[in-house]
Design an enzyme around this catalytic site. Structure first.
Site, mmCIF file in Angstrom:
data_model
loop_
_atom_site.group_PDB
_atom_site.id
_atom_site.type_symbol
_atom_site.label_atom_id
_atom_site.label_comp_id
_atom_site.label_asym_id
_atom_site.label_seq_id
_atom_site.Cartn_x
_atom_site.Cartn_y
_atom_site.Cartn_z
ATOM 1 N N GLY A 29 3.832 7.799 -4.300
ATOM 2 C CA GLY A 29 2.437 7.234 -4.798
ATOM 3 C C GLY A 29 1.528 8.624 -4.988
ATOM 4 N N GLY A 30 1.779 9.285 -4.140
ATOM 5 C CA GLY A 30 1.046 10.685 -4.176
ATOM 6 C C GLY A 30 1.773 11.953 -4.660
ATOM 7 N N GLU B 37 8.343 15.306 1.389
ATOM 8 C CA GLU B 37 7.945 14.124 2.480
ATOM 9 C C GLU B 37 9.719 13.790 2.901
ATOM 10 O OE1 GLU B 37 4.066 11.612 1.242
ATOM 11 O OE2 GLU B 37 5.841 11.093 0.041
ATOM 12 N N LYS C 273 2.072 -3.771 1.732
ATOM 13 C CA LYS C 273 3.235 -2.822 1.196
ATOM 14 C C LYS C 273 4.380 -3.426 1.491
ATOM 15 C CE LYS C 273 0.484 0.809 0.287
ATOM 16 N NZ LYS C 273 0.316 1.857 0.992
HETATM 17 C C1 5RP Z 1 2.674 10.180 -1.041
HETATM 18 C C2 5RP Z 1 3.242 8.911 -0.534
HETATM 19 C C3 5RP Z 1 2.351 7.963 0.382
HETATM 20 O O1 5RP Z 1 2.865 8.081 1.543
HETATM 21 C C4 5RP Z 1 2.078 6.683 -0.231
HETATM 22 O O2 5RP Z 1 1.876 6.656 -1.702
HETATM 23 C C5 5RP Z 1 1.246 5.947 0.535
HETATM 24 O O3 5RP Z 1 -0.109 6.341 0.412
HETATM 25 P P1 5RP Z 1 -1.203 5.535 1.101
HETATM 26 O O4 5RP Z 1 -1.304 5.626 2.509
HETATM 27 O O5 5RP Z 1 -2.514 6.233 0.426
HETATM 28 O O6 5RP Z 1 -1.311 4.241 0.620
HETATM 29 O O7 5RP Z 1 4.588 8.591 -0.611
HETATM 30 O O8 5RP Z 1 3.859 10.565 -2.227
#
Ligand code: 5RP
Length: 233
Positions: A102-103, A109, A127
């Protein structure tokens, strides 16, 4: 983000940071939930409760936060082990398989999280899904010159790809590695192991957001009657 959600994310982050012990190498994940874990880890180091902890960041965001909260950093060249990694997720299935990215940080990661002796995932209850791909598109990081053939190949696999566009930035999202991200809708993901391998086998794909068979612990933040709490899945 409401105050209750913020406190819940803080509590999950704190619960993960509480599991870190002195003399350890910690993978520092990306996202709004992990950001609190990094903050609380820094607090524990500052107070002297923890000693000799070094972090390996999974993104530019994690690196900036680690510096802000006083966590010394190292690299995978300088250390041959990661004791624990703490990271967020966009979806978690009952087998603790994940969709991440998502990021747009899922490539680094996955390197850091899968190397860790213990991989702790920090999420809120929203989630949790029965099947991956039901609420979140699957992120795929692609070299810019390969965007068109990779999109065509993904369509051939039955996916609906869309190029991720920036917010408050004209044009597409560019990852920390200088690549682009395609978000893919699959009607259903029956076999995440096979799909992860198939996507990564497309020339030009760097990494996709399926994290299969690598999670050890999932900490889930909940709000019941306005009260935030944390449970282990
Ligand atoms: C980034 C990720 C994040 O860990 C994932 O999007 C969750 O983010 P958040 O804690 O802001 O919901 O995979 O690439």
């Amino acid at each position: 983000m409401s105050d209750a959600v913020k406190v819940m994310k803080q509590e999950v982050g704190k619960a993960a940071a509480a599991r870190v012990t002195s003399n350890s190498v910690v993978g520092l994940g990306t996202g709004s939930t992990t950001a609190y874990a990094i903050q609380f880890l820094g607090d524990r180091l500052k107070s002297g409760e923890l000693e000799n902890v070094v972090g390996i960041p999974t993104s530019f965001q994690a690196e900036v936060l680690a510096k802000q909260y006083g966590i010394p950093l190292t690299t995978l060249d300088a250390t041959d082990k990661i004791d624990v990694a703490i990271d967020g997720a966009d979806e978690v299935d009952p087998q603790k398989n994940l969709i991440k990215g998502g990021g747009a940080a899922h490539t680094r990661e996955k390197i850091v999280d899968t190397l860790a002796e213990t991989f702790i995932v920090v999420v809120d209850q929203g989630k949790l899904v029965d099947r991956l791909g039901s609420t979140f598109l699957l992120p795929v990081e692609v070299l810019p010159m390969a965007i068109a053939p990779v999109m065509r190949a993904i369509e051939g696999l039955g996916g609906k790809p869309e190029l991720r566009m920036g917010i408050k930035k004209a044009g597409p999202v560019v990852t920390d590695q200088g690549n682009l991200v395609i978000d893919v809708k699959f009607e259903q993901i029956d076999d995440p192991v096979a799909l992860e391998a198939t996507l990564n086998n497309l020339p030009g794909v760097l990494e996709n957001g399926l994290f299969v068979n690598c999670t050890d612990v999932v900490l889930v933040g909940e709000i019941n009657d306005g009260q935030p709490s944390v449970r282990e899945m």
